[in-house]
Design a protein around this motif. Structure first.
Motif, short mmCIF file in Angstrom:
data_model
loop_
_atom_site.label_atom_id
_atom_site.label_comp_id
_atom_site.label_asym_id
_atom_site.label_seq_id
_atom_site.Cartn_x
_atom_site.Cartn_y
_atom_site.Cartn_z
N PHE A 435 -29.03 -12.28 16.48
CA PHE A 435 -27.85 -12.50 17.32
C PHE A 435 -28.15 -12.51 18.81
O PHE A 435 -27.74 -13.45 19.51
CB PHE A 435 -26.76 -11.47 17.01
CG PHE A 435 -25.57 -11.59 17.93
CD1 PHE A 435 -24.63 -12.57 17.72
CD2 PHE A 435 -25.43 -10.76 19.05
CE1 PHE A 435 -23.55 -12.72 18.60
CE2 PHE A 435 -24.38 -10.90 19.91
CZ PHE A 435 -23.42 -11.88 19.69
N PRO A 436 -28.82 -11.49 19.38
CA PRO A 436 -29.00 -11.52 20.84
C PRO A 436 -29.72 -12.76 21.33
O PRO A 436 -29.36 -13.34 22.37
CB PRO A 436 -29.81 -10.24 21.12
CG PRO A 436 -29.46 -9.33 19.99
CD PRO A 436 -29.33 -10.24 18.79
N GLU A 437 -30.74 -13.20 20.59
CA GLU A 437 -31.49 -14.39 20.99
C GLU A 437 -30.62 -15.64 20.88
O GLU A 437 -30.59 -16.49 21.80
CB GLU A 437 -32.73 -14.54 20.13
CG GLU A 437 -33.57 -15.77 20.45
CD GLU A 437 -34.76 -15.93 19.53
OE1 GLU A 437 -35.46 -16.96 19.66
OE2 GLU A 437 -34.98 -15.06 18.67
N LEU A 438 -29.92 -15.79 19.76
CA LEU A 438 -29.05 -16.96 19.59
C LEU A 438 -27.95 -16.97 20.64
O LEU A 438 -27.58 -18.02 21.18
CB LEU A 438 -28.44 -16.95 18.18
CG LEU A 438 -29.41 -17.21 17.03
CD1 LEU A 438 -28.72 -16.95 15.69
CD2 LEU A 438 -29.93 -18.64 17.07
N TRP A 439 -27.42 -15.79 20.96
CA TRP A 439 -26.35 -15.69 21.96
C TRP A 439 -26.85 -16.11 23.33
O TRP A 439 -26.18 -16.86 24.04
CB TRP A 439 -25.83 -14.25 21.99
CG TRP A 439 -24.51 -14.07 22.65
CD1 TRP A 439 -24.25 -13.47 23.84
CD2 TRP A 439 -23.23 -14.48 22.13
NE1 TRP A 439 -22.90 -13.48 24.12
CE2 TRP A 439 -22.25 -14.09 23.07
CE3 TRP A 439 -22.82 -15.13 20.97
CZ2 TRP A 439 -20.90 -14.33 22.89
CZ3 TRP A 439 -21.47 -15.38 20.77
CH2 TRP A 439 -20.52 -14.99 21.72
N ALA A 440 -28.04 -15.65 23.67
CA ALA A 440 -28.62 -16.03 24.96
C ALA A 440 -28.83 -17.53 25.04
O ALA A 440 -28.60 -18.15 26.10
CB ALA A 440 -29.95 -15.29 25.17
N ASN A 441 -29.24 -18.14 23.94
CA ASN A 441 -29.45 -19.59 23.93
C ASN A 441 -28.13 -20.34 24.14
O ASN A 441 -28.09 -21.35 24.86
CB ASN A 441 -30.08 -20.02 22.61
CG ASN A 441 -31.49 -19.54 22.45
OD1 ASN A 441 -32.15 -19.17 23.42
ND2 ASN A 441 -31.98 -19.52 21.22
N VAL A 442 -27.05 -19.85 23.52
CA VAL A 442 -25.75 -20.50 23.70
C VAL A 442 -25.28 -20.35 25.14
O VAL A 442 -24.83 -21.32 25.78
CB VAL A 442 -24.72 -19.91 22.72
CG1 VAL A 442 -23.30 -20.36 23.08
CG2 VAL A 442 -25.05 -20.33 21.28
N VAL A 443 -25.38 -19.14 25.68
CA VAL A 443 -24.93 -18.90 27.06
C VAL A 443 -25.73 -19.74 28.04
O VAL A 443 -25.20 -20.26 29.03
CB VAL A 443 -25.03 -17.40 27.39
CG1 VAL A 443 -24.77 -17.16 28.88
CG2 VAL A 443 -24.03 -16.61 26.55
N ALA A 444 -27.02 -19.92 27.78
CA ALA A 444 -27.87 -20.69 28.68
C ALA A 444 -27.43 -22.14 28.81
O ALA A 444 -27.70 -22.78 29.83
CB ALA A 444 -29.32 -20.63 28.20
N THR A 445 -26.74 -22.65 27.80
CA THR A 445 -26.29 -24.05 27.90
C THR A 445 -25.21 -24.22 28.97
O THR A 445 -25.03 -25.32 29.47
CB THR A 445 -25.74 -24.55 26.55
OG1 THR A 445 -24.56 -23.83 26.18
CG2 THR A 445 -26.78 -24.41 25.44
N ALA A 446 -24.52 -23.14 29.33
CA ALA A 446 -23.54 -23.24 30.40
C ALA A 446 -24.25 -23.48 31.73
O ALA A 446 -23.79 -24.29 32.54
CB ALA A 446 -22.71 -21.96 30.47
N SER A 447 -25.35 -22.80 31.97
CA SER A 447 -26.10 -23.01 33.20
C SER A 447 -26.61 -24.43 33.28
O SER A 447 -26.58 -25.08 34.33
CB SER A 447 -27.28 -22.03 33.26
OG SER A 447 -26.80 -20.70 33.24
N ALA A 448 -27.06 -24.95 32.11
CA ALA A 448 -27.56 -26.33 32.08
C ALA A 448 -26.46 -27.31 32.42
O ALA A 448 -26.65 -28.27 33.15
CB ALA A 448 -28.16 -26.63 30.71
N VAL A 449 -25.25 -27.05 31.88
CA VAL A 449 -24.13 -27.95 32.17
C VAL A 449 -23.80 -27.89 33.65
O VAL A 449 -23.56 -28.89 34.32
CB VAL A 449 -22.89 -27.55 31.33
CG1 VAL A 449 -21.66 -28.30 31.80
CG2 VAL A 449 -23.15 -27.85 29.86
N GLY A 450 -23.78 -26.65 34.20
CA GLY A 450 -23.45 -26.50 35.62
C GLY A 450 -24.42 -27.18 36.55
O GLY A 450 -24.10 -27.57 37.66
N ALA A 451 -25.67 -27.36 36.06
CA ALA A 451 -26.70 -27.97 36.91
C ALA A 451 -26.67 -29.48 36.89
O ALA A 451 -27.37 -30.12 37.67
CB ALA A 451 -28.09 -27.46 36.46
N GLU A 452 -25.93 -30.07 35.98
CA GLU A 452 -25.91 -31.53 35.85
C GLU A 452 -25.22 -32.19 37.03
O GLU A 452 -24.32 -31.60 37.63
CB GLU A 452 -25.21 -31.91 34.54
CG GLU A 452 -26.03 -31.56 33.30
CD GLU A 452 -25.29 -31.92 32.02
OE1 GLU A 452 -24.14 -32.38 32.10
OE2 GLU A 452 -25.87 -31.75 30.95
#
Length: 452
Positions: A435-452
Protein backbone atom coordinates in the motif's frame (compact mmCIF):
# COMPACT_ATOMS: atom_id res chain seq x y z
CA UNK A 1 10.88 -1.34 4.63
CA UNK A 2 10.28 0.25 8.08
CA UNK A 3 7.83 3.11 8.40
CA UNK A 4 7.67 5.88 11.00
CA UNK A 5 5.22 5.53 13.88
CA UNK A 6 3.40 8.50 12.38
CA UNK A 7 3.27 8.37 8.58
CA UNK A 8 2.73 11.80 6.94
CA UNK A 9 -0.17 11.24 4.58
CA UNK A 10 0.76 12.95 1.29
CA UNK A 11 -1.42 15.82 0.08
CA UNK A 12 -0.98 16.39 -3.65
CA UNK A 13 -1.47 19.92 -4.98
CA UNK A 14 -3.34 18.91 -8.07
CA UNK A 15 -5.46 16.10 -9.49
CA UNK A 16 -3.97 12.65 -9.71
CA UNK A 17 -3.99 10.78 -13.01
CA UNK A 18 -3.00 7.22 -12.25
CA UNK A 19 -3.40 3.72 -13.66
CA UNK A 20 -2.57 0.60 -11.66
CA UNK A 21 -3.30 -3.02 -10.85
CA UNK A 22 -3.50 -4.51 -7.38
CA UNK A 23 -2.58 -7.79 -5.67
CA UNK A 24 -5.08 -10.62 -5.41
CA UNK A 25 -8.31 -10.66 -3.45
CA UNK A 26 -7.91 -11.62 0.19
CA UNK A 27 -11.41 -13.10 0.30
CA UNK A 28 -10.90 -15.26 -2.77
CA UNK A 29 -7.37 -16.29 -1.79
CA UNK A 30 -8.60 -17.40 1.64
CA UNK A 31 -11.47 -19.41 0.18
CA UNK A 32 -9.34 -21.16 -2.43
CA UNK A 33 -6.65 -21.92 0.14
CA UNK A 34 -9.30 -23.71 2.19
CA UNK A 35 -10.78 -25.41 -0.88
CA UNK A 36 -7.31 -26.49 -1.95
CA UNK A 37 -6.85 -28.03 1.50
CA UNK A 38 -10.11 -29.99 1.09
CA UNK A 39 -9.79 -30.79 -2.64
CA UNK A 40 -9.51 -34.26 -4.16
CA UNK A 41 -6.04 -33.66 -5.61
CA UNK A 42 -3.33 -31.07 -6.28
CA UNK A 43 -4.53 -27.54 -7.05
CA UNK A 44 -2.93 -24.31 -8.21
CA UNK A 45 -3.67 -20.73 -7.16
CA UNK A 46 -2.36 -18.22 -9.69
CA UNK A 47 -1.59 -14.66 -8.54
CA UNK A 48 -2.74 -15.23 -4.94
CA UNK A 49 -2.47 -12.51 -2.32
CA UNK A 50 0.71 -12.47 -0.25
CA UNK A 51 -0.16 -10.55 2.90
CA UNK A 52 -0.14 -11.20 6.62
CA UNK A 53 -3.64 -12.75 6.68
CA UNK A 54 -3.00 -15.18 3.84
CA UNK A 55 0.50 -16.10 5.02
CA UNK A 56 -0.96 -16.94 8.44
CA UNK A 57 -3.51 -19.17 6.73
CA UNK A 58 -0.80 -20.93 4.70
CA UNK A 59 1.17 -21.59 7.90
CA UNK A 60 -1.97 -22.89 9.62
CA UNK A 61 -2.77 -25.26 6.76
CA UNK A 62 0.80 -26.56 6.72
CA UNK A 63 0.53 -27.24 10.46
CA UNK A 64 -2.53 -29.35 9.68
CA UNK A 65 -0.71 -31.42 7.06
CA UNK A 66 -1.35 -29.54 3.83
CA UNK A 67 1.69 -29.20 1.57
CA UNK A 68 1.91 -25.78 -0.10
CA UNK A 69 4.66 -24.93 -2.57
CA UNK A 70 5.53 -21.56 -4.06
CA UNK A 71 6.23 -21.91 -7.78
CA UNK A 72 7.05 -19.39 -10.52
CA UNK A 73 4.02 -17.66 -11.99
CA UNK A 74 3.04 -14.68 -14.09
CA UNK A 75 1.62 -12.56 -11.25
CA UNK A 76 3.29 -9.21 -10.57
CA UNK A 77 3.09 -9.49 -6.78
CA UNK A 78 4.42 -12.97 -6.03
CA UNK A 79 4.63 -16.63 -7.09
CA UNK A 80 1.80 -19.07 -7.64
CA UNK A 81 0.87 -21.72 -5.08
CA UNK A 82 0.54 -25.47 -5.64
CA UNK A 83 -1.32 -27.32 -2.91
CA UNK A 84 -1.29 -31.01 -2.03
CA UNK A 85 -4.21 -31.54 0.35
CA UNK A 86 -3.91 -33.92 3.27
CA UNK A 87 -7.51 -35.04 2.91
CA UNK A 88 -7.19 -36.03 -0.75
CA UNK A 89 -7.65 -39.55 -1.97
CA UNK A 90 -4.36 -40.95 -3.30
CA UNK A 91 -4.38 -38.87 -6.47
CA UNK A 92 -0.75 -37.90 -6.05
CA UNK A 93 2.53 -39.40 -4.93
CA UNK A 94 2.80 -40.15 -1.20
CA UNK A 95 6.11 -38.28 -1.23
CA UNK A 96 4.08 -35.08 -1.52
CA UNK A 97 2.35 -35.71 1.79
CA UNK A 98 3.41 -33.79 4.89
CA UNK A 99 4.13 -35.65 8.15
CA UNK A 100 1.49 -34.65 10.68
CA UNK A 101 2.16 -34.05 14.38
CA UNK A 102 -0.39 -35.00 17.03
CA UNK A 103 -0.63 -31.44 18.37
CA UNK A 104 -0.03 -27.97 17.05
CA UNK A 105 -0.60 -24.28 17.58
CA UNK A 106 -2.39 -22.08 15.07
CA UNK A 107 -1.49 -18.38 15.09
CA UNK A 108 -4.54 -16.48 13.81
CA UNK A 109 -2.93 -13.06 14.04
CA UNK A 110 -5.88 -10.72 13.59
CA UNK A 111 -7.30 -12.60 10.58
CA UNK A 112 -10.98 -13.46 10.80
CA UNK A 113 -10.62 -15.92 7.93
CA UNK A 114 -7.95 -17.89 9.83
CA UNK A 115 -9.70 -17.97 13.19
CA UNK A 116 -13.05 -18.90 11.59
CA UNK A 117 -12.25 -20.99 8.50
CA UNK A 118 -9.34 -23.11 9.71
CA UNK A 119 -11.04 -24.64 12.81
CA UNK A 120 -13.15 -26.81 10.51
CA UNK A 121 -10.07 -28.37 8.94
CA UNK A 122 -8.63 -28.85 12.44
CA UNK A 123 -11.85 -30.57 13.47
CA UNK A 124 -11.26 -33.13 10.69
CA UNK A 125 -7.59 -33.62 11.63
CA UNK A 126 -6.95 -36.08 14.48
CA UNK A 127 -4.94 -34.36 17.20
CA UNK A 128 -5.22 -31.34 19.48
CA UNK A 129 -5.01 -27.94 17.81
CA UNK A 130 -4.78 -24.74 19.84
CA UNK A 131 -5.93 -21.47 18.25
CA UNK A 132 -4.85 -18.05 19.48
CA UNK A 133 -3.82 -14.74 17.95
CA UNK A 134 -2.97 -11.10 18.55
CA UNK A 135 -4.34 -9.51 21.75
CA UNK A 136 -7.01 -7.73 19.69
CA UNK A 137 -8.06 -11.07 18.17
CA UNK A 138 -9.25 -12.17 21.60
CA UNK A 139 -11.98 -9.54 21.31
CA UNK A 140 -13.40 -10.82 18.02
CA UNK A 141 -16.56 -12.93 18.27
CA UNK A 142 -16.05 -16.67 17.76
CA UNK A 143 -19.06 -18.09 19.62
CA UNK A 144 -21.06 -19.20 16.55
CA UNK A 145 -18.06 -21.10 15.15
CA UNK A 146 -17.53 -22.93 18.45
CA UNK A 147 -21.27 -23.57 18.83
CA UNK A 148 -21.46 -25.02 15.30
CA UNK A 149 -18.51 -27.33 15.88
CA UNK A 150 -19.92 -28.52 19.19
CA UNK A 151 -23.28 -29.15 17.51
CA UNK A 152 -21.40 -31.31 15.01
CA UNK A 153 -19.94 -33.38 17.85
CA UNK A 154 -16.48 -31.82 17.99
CA UNK A 155 -14.79 -31.49 21.38
CA UNK A 156 -13.52 -28.00 22.18
CA UNK A 157 -11.61 -26.89 25.24
CA UNK A 158 -11.47 -23.28 26.31
CA UNK A 159 -13.14 -20.62 24.21
CA UNK A 160 -14.68 -18.94 27.24
CA UNK A 161 -17.19 -16.25 26.34
CA UNK A 162 -16.97 -17.36 22.70
CA UNK A 163 -13.47 -15.97 22.19
CA UNK A 164 -9.91 -17.09 21.52
CA UNK A 165 -7.95 -19.02 22.73
CA UNK A 166 -9.39 -22.53 22.41
CA UNK A 167 -8.27 -26.05 21.57
CA UNK A 168 -10.01 -28.31 19.06
CA UNK A 169 -9.77 -32.06 19.48
CA UNK A 170 -9.79 -33.25 15.88
CA UNK A 171 -11.41 -36.45 14.67
CA UNK A 172 -11.40 -38.48 11.45
CA UNK A 173 -15.03 -37.89 10.49
CA UNK A 174 -17.91 -35.53 11.17
CA UNK A 175 -21.47 -36.70 10.60
CA UNK A 176 -22.86 -33.31 9.59
CA UNK A 177 -26.56 -32.75 9.01
CA UNK A 178 -28.82 -29.85 10.08
CA UNK A 179 -27.38 -27.09 12.28
CA UNK A 180 -28.83 -23.76 13.42
CA UNK A 181 -26.53 -20.77 13.82
CA UNK A 182 -26.72 -17.07 14.67
CA UNK A 183 -24.59 -15.43 12.00
CA UNK A 184 -25.67 -11.86 12.67
CA UNK A 185 -22.12 -11.04 13.79
CA UNK A 186 -20.34 -12.15 10.61
CA UNK A 187 -21.04 -13.91 7.34
CA UNK A 188 -17.77 -15.79 7.91
CA UNK A 189 -19.59 -17.99 10.42
CA UNK A 190 -21.60 -19.44 7.53
CA UNK A 191 -18.85 -19.53 4.90
CA UNK A 192 -16.49 -21.34 7.28
CA UNK A 193 -18.84 -24.27 7.76
CA UNK A 194 -19.81 -24.39 4.07
CA UNK A 195 -16.21 -24.76 2.92
CA UNK A 196 -15.73 -27.91 5.01
CA UNK A 197 -19.24 -29.32 4.58
CA UNK A 198 -18.54 -31.54 1.53
CA UNK A 199 -16.27 -33.61 3.81
CA UNK A 200 -19.03 -34.24 6.37
CA UNK A 201 -20.62 -37.66 5.97
CA UNK A 202 -24.09 -36.14 5.50
CA UNK A 203 -23.09 -32.73 4.23
CA UNK A 204 -24.56 -29.74 6.04
CA UNK A 205 -27.81 -27.80 6.18
CA UNK A 206 -27.09 -24.54 7.96
CA UNK A 207 -29.97 -22.29 9.04
CA UNK A 208 -29.54 -18.78 10.41
CA UNK A 209 -31.68 -17.63 13.32
CA UNK A 210 -31.10 -14.09 14.55
CA UNK A 211 -31.01 -10.56 13.22
CA UNK A 212 -29.87 -9.67 9.71
CA UNK A 213 -26.92 -11.59 8.24
CA UNK A 214 -24.27 -9.04 7.19
CA UNK A 215 -22.12 -9.20 4.06
CA UNK A 216 -24.26 -11.77 2.26
CA UNK A 217 -22.16 -11.16 -0.85
CA UNK A 218 -19.36 -13.05 0.85
CA UNK A 219 -21.64 -16.05 1.40
CA UNK A 220 -22.58 -15.88 -2.27
CA UNK A 221 -18.87 -15.88 -3.10
CA UNK A 222 -18.46 -19.07 -1.07
CA UNK A 223 -21.44 -20.72 -2.75
CA UNK A 224 -20.18 -19.90 -6.23
CA UNK A 225 -16.65 -21.07 -5.44
CA UNK A 226 -18.02 -24.42 -4.24
CA UNK A 227 -20.30 -24.80 -7.26
CA UNK A 228 -17.37 -24.07 -9.53
CA UNK A 229 -15.62 -27.11 -8.06
CA UNK A 230 -18.57 -29.45 -8.63
CA UNK A 231 -20.07 -29.22 -5.14
CA UNK A 232 -23.86 -29.13 -4.89
CA UNK A 233 -25.04 -26.05 -2.96
CA UNK A 234 -28.70 -25.20 -2.37
CA UNK A 235 -29.31 -21.65 -1.17
CA UNK A 236 -32.81 -21.32 -2.62
CA UNK A 237 -34.44 -21.27 0.82
CA UNK A 238 -34.06 -17.96 2.61
CA UNK A 239 -31.54 -18.07 5.47
CA UNK A 240 -30.63 -21.71 4.83
CA UNK A 241 -27.54 -23.00 3.04
CA UNK A 242 -27.30 -26.70 2.22
CA UNK A 243 -24.08 -28.32 0.99
CA UNK A 244 -24.09 -31.91 -0.24
CA UNK A 245 -21.35 -34.36 0.70
CA UNK A 246 -18.85 -35.34 -1.97
CA UNK A 247 -15.47 -34.54 -3.45
CA UNK A 248 -14.22 -31.04 -4.09
CA UNK A 249 -12.59 -31.02 -7.51
CA UNK A 250 -8.96 -30.06 -7.83
CA UNK A 251 -8.53 -26.73 -9.61
CA UNK A 252 -6.22 -24.33 -11.40
CA UNK A 253 -7.55 -20.81 -10.91
CA UNK A 254 -6.33 -17.23 -11.20
CA UNK A 255 -7.23 -15.04 -8.25
CA UNK A 256 -8.86 -11.73 -9.17
CA UNK A 257 -7.25 -8.55 -7.88
CA UNK A 258 -8.76 -7.24 -4.64
CA UNK A 259 -11.60 -4.86 -5.50
CA UNK A 260 -12.13 -3.80 -1.89
CA UNK A 261 -8.48 -2.72 -1.70
CA UNK A 262 -9.05 -0.84 -4.95
CA UNK A 263 -11.38 1.47 -3.03
CA UNK A 264 -8.86 3.89 -1.49
CA UNK A 265 -7.14 4.32 -4.87
CA UNK A 266 -10.44 5.00 -6.60
CA UNK A 267 -11.30 7.39 -3.76
CA UNK A 268 -8.15 9.33 -4.66
CA UNK A 269 -9.89 10.39 -7.87
CA UNK A 270 -12.67 12.03 -5.85
CA UNK A 271 -10.46 13.52 -3.14
CA UNK A 272 -8.13 15.18 -5.69
CA UNK A 273 -10.70 15.75 -8.49
CA UNK A 274 -8.55 13.56 -10.69
CA UNK A 275 -8.74 10.26 -12.56
CA UNK A 276 -7.75 6.77 -11.43
CA UNK A 277 -7.91 3.65 -13.59
CA UNK A 278 -7.82 0.12 -12.22
CA UNK A 279 -6.63 -2.07 -15.05
CA UNK A 280 -8.21 -5.45 -15.82
CA UNK A 281 -11.35 -5.00 -13.73
CA UNK A 282 -13.12 -8.39 -13.76
CA UNK A 283 -16.11 -8.74 -16.06
CA UNK A 284 -17.93 -11.11 -13.70
CA UNK A 285 -17.14 -11.18 -10.01
CA UNK A 286 -18.60 -12.08 -6.63
CA UNK A 287 -16.43 -9.51 -4.83
CA UNK A 288 -18.26 -6.87 -2.80
CA UNK A 289 -15.76 -4.32 -4.15
CA UNK A 290 -17.56 -4.33 -7.47
CA UNK A 291 -20.07 -2.04 -5.72
CA UNK A 292 -17.65 0.85 -6.16
CA UNK A 293 -19.24 1.18 -9.60
CA UNK A 294 -22.57 1.79 -7.83
CA UNK A 295 -21.44 3.91 -4.89
CA UNK A 296 -18.97 6.39 -6.37
CA UNK A 297 -21.41 8.00 -8.84
CA UNK A 298 -23.62 8.82 -5.84
CA UNK A 299 -20.71 10.88 -4.51
CA UNK A 300 -20.33 12.80 -7.77
CA UNK A 301 -17.80 10.71 -9.67
CA UNK A 302 -17.95 9.58 -13.27
CA UNK A 303 -17.40 5.81 -13.50
CA UNK A 304 -16.69 4.09 -16.81
CA UNK A 305 -15.77 0.58 -17.93
CA UNK A 306 -13.30 0.89 -20.79
CA UNK A 307 -12.69 -2.02 -23.20
CA UNK A 308 -9.16 -3.36 -23.53
CA UNK A 309 -7.53 -4.69 -26.69
CA UNK A 310 -7.06 -8.06 -24.97
CA UNK A 311 -10.84 -8.40 -24.51
CA UNK A 312 -10.89 -7.36 -20.86
CA UNK A 313 -11.89 -4.07 -19.34
CA UNK A 314 -10.50 -1.27 -17.17
CA UNK A 315 -12.46 0.70 -14.57
CA UNK A 316 -11.90 4.44 -14.77
CA UNK A 317 -13.13 6.84 -12.07
CA UNK A 318 -13.01 10.60 -12.48
CA UNK A 319 -13.80 12.87 -9.55
CA UNK A 320 -16.21 15.74 -9.88
CA UNK A 321 -15.82 19.33 -8.73
CA UNK A 322 -17.25 18.41 -5.31
CA UNK A 323 -18.03 15.33 -3.26
CA UNK A 324 -21.73 14.82 -2.57
CA UNK A 325 -23.09 13.42 0.65
CA UNK A 326 -24.98 10.15 0.29
CA UNK A 327 -27.15 7.65 2.14
CA UNK A 328 -25.69 4.21 1.54
CA UNK A 329 -26.76 0.90 3.08
CA UNK A 330 -24.93 -2.40 3.54
CA UNK A 331 -21.51 -1.23 2.37
CA UNK A 332 -19.73 -3.85 4.52
CA UNK A 333 -15.90 -3.65 4.33
CA UNK A 334 -16.14 -0.69 1.93
CA UNK A 335 -17.55 1.53 4.70
CA UNK A 336 -14.26 2.94 6.07
CA UNK A 337 -13.22 4.29 2.67
CA UNK A 338 -16.72 5.64 2.08
CA UNK A 339 -16.67 7.30 5.50
CA UNK A 340 -13.39 9.01 4.65
CA UNK A 341 -14.84 10.40 1.42
CA UNK A 342 -18.09 11.45 3.13
CA UNK A 343 -16.07 13.34 5.75
CA UNK A 344 -14.91 15.45 2.78
CA UNK A 345 -18.43 15.85 1.35
CA UNK A 346 -20.40 19.09 1.29
CA UNK A 347 -23.75 17.66 2.46
CA UNK A 348 -24.95 15.23 5.17
CA UNK A 349 -24.43 11.47 4.82
CA UNK A 350 -25.39 8.19 6.44
CA UNK A 351 -23.89 4.71 6.27
CA UNK A 352 -26.32 2.10 7.57
CA UNK A 353 -26.58 -1.68 7.79
CA UNK A 354 -23.02 -1.98 9.11
CA UNK A 355 -23.50 -2.64 12.83
CA UNK A 356 -21.43 -5.81 12.44
CA UNK A 357 -18.33 -3.66 11.85
CA UNK A 358 -18.19 -3.21 15.62
CA UNK A 359 -16.80 -6.76 15.73
CA UNK A 360 -14.07 -6.48 13.11
CA UNK A 361 -10.34 -5.83 13.67
CA UNK A 362 -11.55 -3.05 15.95
CA UNK A 363 -14.91 -1.42 16.58
CA UNK A 364 -14.78 0.30 13.21
CA UNK A 365 -17.81 2.52 13.80
CA UNK A 366 -16.47 3.92 17.06
CA UNK A 367 -12.99 4.28 15.55
CA UNK A 368 -14.18 6.11 12.43
CA UNK A 369 -16.30 8.53 14.45
CA UNK A 370 -13.45 9.19 16.88
CA UNK A 371 -10.85 9.82 14.19
CA UNK A 372 -13.07 11.95 11.92
CA UNK A 373 -14.03 14.11 14.90
CA UNK A 374 -10.38 14.30 16.03
CA UNK A 375 -9.66 16.10 12.74
CA UNK A 376 -12.52 18.56 13.27
CA UNK A 377 -15.25 16.52 11.59
CA UNK A 378 -18.84 15.99 12.66
CA UNK A 379 -19.65 12.28 12.87
CA UNK A 380 -21.69 10.18 15.25
CA UNK A 381 -22.63 6.57 15.71
CA UNK A 382 -26.19 5.42 15.15
CA UNK A 383 -27.65 1.99 15.90
CA UNK A 384 -26.51 0.34 12.66
CA UNK A 385 -23.99 2.76 11.24
CA UNK A 386 -22.72 6.32 11.31
CA UNK A 387 -23.90 9.80 10.34
CA UNK A 388 -21.49 12.37 8.96
CA UNK A 389 -22.20 16.07 8.52
CA UNK A 390 -20.06 18.63 6.70
CA UNK A 391 -17.36 20.27 8.80
CA UNK A 392 -13.95 21.81 8.00
CA UNK A 393 -11.19 19.30 8.67
CA UNK A 394 -7.66 20.03 9.85
CA UNK A 395 -4.45 18.08 10.22
CA UNK A 396 -3.63 15.85 13.15
CA UNK A 397 -2.95 12.27 14.15
CA UNK A 398 -5.20 9.57 12.71
CA UNK A 399 -5.09 6.44 14.88
CA UNK A 400 -5.57 3.05 13.19
CA UNK A 401 -6.26 0.57 16.03
CA UNK A 402 -4.30 -2.18 14.23
CA UNK A 403 -6.95 -2.00 11.47
CA UNK A 404 -5.79 -1.87 7.85
CA UNK A 405 -8.98 -0.22 6.63
CA UNK A 406 -8.69 2.56 9.22
CA UNK A 407 -5.16 3.17 7.96
CA UNK A 408 -6.21 3.54 4.33
CA UNK A 409 -9.16 5.73 5.33
CA UNK A 410 -6.73 8.13 7.00
CA UNK A 411 -4.63 8.19 3.85
CA UNK A 412 -7.71 9.15 1.80
CA UNK A 413 -8.52 12.11 4.06
CA UNK A 414 -4.86 13.15 3.90
CA UNK A 415 -5.18 13.62 0.15
CA UNK A 416 -7.41 16.64 0.76
CA UNK A 417 -6.33 17.76 4.25
CA UNK A 418 -2.74 18.78 4.90
CA UNK A 419 -0.97 17.63 8.04
CA UNK A 420 -2.70 14.27 8.57
CA UNK A 421 -0.35 11.76 10.16
CA UNK A 422 -1.47 8.12 10.09
CA UNK A 423 -0.35 5.98 13.02
CA UNK A 424 1.07 2.55 12.13
CA UNK A 425 0.63 2.62 8.36
CA UNK A 426 2.39 -0.77 8.42
CA UNK A 427 -0.89 -2.33 9.56
CA UNK A 428 -1.87 -2.27 5.88
CA UNK A 429 0.37 -5.35 5.54
CA UNK A 430 -2.61 -7.34 6.80
CA UNK A 431 -4.09 -7.39 3.31
CA UNK A 432 -1.98 -5.05 1.14
CA UNK A 433 1.72 -4.86 2.07
CA UNK A 434 2.42 -2.77 -1.03
CA UNK A 435 0.00 0.00 0.00
CA UNK A 436 2.50 2.76 0.93
CA UNK A 437 4.49 2.25 -2.28
CA UNK A 438 1.39 2.08 -4.50
CA UNK A 439 -0.03 5.14 -2.74
CA UNK A 440 3.14 7.12 -3.30
CA UNK A 441 3.06 6.20 -6.99
CA UNK A 442 -0.53 7.43 -7.34
CA UNK A 443 0.17 10.68 -5.50
CA UNK A 444 3.26 11.28 -7.65
CA UNK A 445 1.09 11.44 -10.76
CA UNK A 446 -0.39 14.69 -9.45
CA UNK A 447 3.04 16.33 -9.50
CA UNK A 448 3.55 15.06 -13.04
CA UNK A 449 0.22 16.55 -14.12
CA UNK A 450 1.08 19.86 -12.45
CA UNK A 451 4.36 20.00 -14.34
CA UNK A 452 2.79 19.64 -17.78
Amino acid sequence: MPFPDLWPAPTPHGPVKASLTLPGSKSLTARYLMLGAFASGPSRLRAPLYARDTRLMMTALRTLGVRIEEVPGSGAFGPDLVMYPRLASSDYDDAARVPLAATGKIDCGLAGTVMRFVPFLAALTPGEWTFDGDPAARLRPMGPILDTLRALGVEIRGGENGMLPFTIVGQSTIAGGPVTIDASGSSQFISAAMLAAPHFENGLSLTHEGSKVPSVDHIRMTSEALRGLDVSVDDSTELTWSVAPGPISAFDIEIEQDLSNAGPFLAAALATHGTVTIERWPTNTTQVGDRWREYLPQLGATVELLPRKDGGQDLQVTGGERIFGADIADSSELAPTLAALLALADSPSRLTGIAHLRGHETNRLEALVTEINRLGGNAQEIADGIEINPAPLHGGTWETYEDHRLATAGAVIGLAVEGVEVADIATTSKTLPEFPELWANVVATASAVGAE
